[in-house]
Enzyme design. Structure first.
Site, mmCIF file in Angstrom:
data_model
loop_
_atom_site.group_PDB
_atom_site.id
_atom_site.type_symbol
_atom_site.label_atom_id
_atom_site.label_comp_id
_atom_site.label_asym_id
_atom_site.label_seq_id
_atom_site.Cartn_x
_atom_site.Cartn_y
_atom_site.Cartn_z
ATOM 1 N NE ARG A 58 -2.628 -2.044 3.088
ATOM 2 C CZ ARG A 58 -2.918 -2.083 4.385
ATOM 3 N NH1 ARG A 58 -3.582 -1.102 4.945
ATOM 4 N NH2 ARG A 58 -2.549 -3.111 5.107
ATOM 5 C CD GLU A 95 -3.060 -3.414 14.439
ATOM 6 O OE1 GLU A 95 -2.846 -2.912 13.326
ATOM 7 O OE2 GLU A 95 -4.046 -3.135 15.141
#
Ligand SMILES: O=P(O)(O)OC[C@H]1O[C@H](OP(=O)(O)OP(=O)(O)O)[C@H](O)[C@@H]1O
Ligand SMILES: Nc1ncnc2[nH]cnc12
Length: 175
Positions: A58, A95
């Site tokens: 991204r 994460e």
């Protein structure tokens, strides 16, 4: 235009407890996408920038447009085993999992000032790994610019505490 209105939030993706901040709804609007790029370019003017490095995948969406506008070289920091020539490699925690990113050994020259751009910072694990790759290559991180800062995960603050310059366009909670 409030860029935050263009980010879609999806609970429990890709795992229970993660509130996913989706940029596809921002980049499919050409005005919001252009505004995001312009804001990143504006923030980049405060820093010395020889090269722009971005993190797959991204990060590439935003950073390549910024690189084009600033007329600066674009360096790809890629996930493991994607780069064909000799690489430096750094393992890190995400994460939601673990990962490795790599850079070609000949991408960054000694003392290059490298601006690192990514779409989002959460725990900061990816960004710290990116900084390590730049530094292993002999470069200096001139700054980080993120479109989205998940502020309660403290990645952005932790980078600032380590002495890095950090700029964020939008703040969201991560949970
Ligand atoms: O601050 P962190 O906790 O390290 O997380 C942030 C990173 O996670 C996302 O990438 P992801 O690994 O999901 O890959 P993608 O860009 O290919 O979707 C995002 O684009 C950042 O690079
Ligand atoms: N909560 C989140 N939303 C979107 N991308 C992420 N990358 C890491 N955490 C994320």
């Amino acid at each position: 235009m409030n860029l935050k209105d263009y980010i879609r939030s999806i609970p429990n993706y890709p795992k229970k407890g993660i509130l996913f901040r989706d940029i596809t709804t921002l980049i499919k609007d050409e005005k919001a996408f252009a505004e995001t790029i312009n804001q990143i370019v504006k923030k980049s003017k405060k820093f010395k920038v020889d090269k722009i490095a971005a993190i797959e995948s991204r990060g590439f969406v935003f950073a390549s447009a910024v690189s084009y506008l600033l007329k600066k070289p674009f360096i790809m920091l890629r996930k493991k085993n994607k780069l064909p020539a000799e690489t430096f490699s750094v393992d890190f925690e995400l994460e939601y999992g673990t990962a490795t990113i790599e850079v070609h050994k000949d991408s960054i020259e000694q003392n290059d000032s490298v601006l690192i751009i990514d779409d989002l910072i959460a725990t900061g694990g990816t960004a710290e790994a990116a900084a390590k790759l730049v530094e292993m290559s002999g470069g200096n991180v001139s700054a980080f610019i993120f479109a989205i800062n998940l502020f309660d995960l403290n990645g952005s603050d932790n980078l600032a505490k380590k002495g890095y310059h950090v700029e964020n366009l939008m703040d969201f909670p991560g949970h």
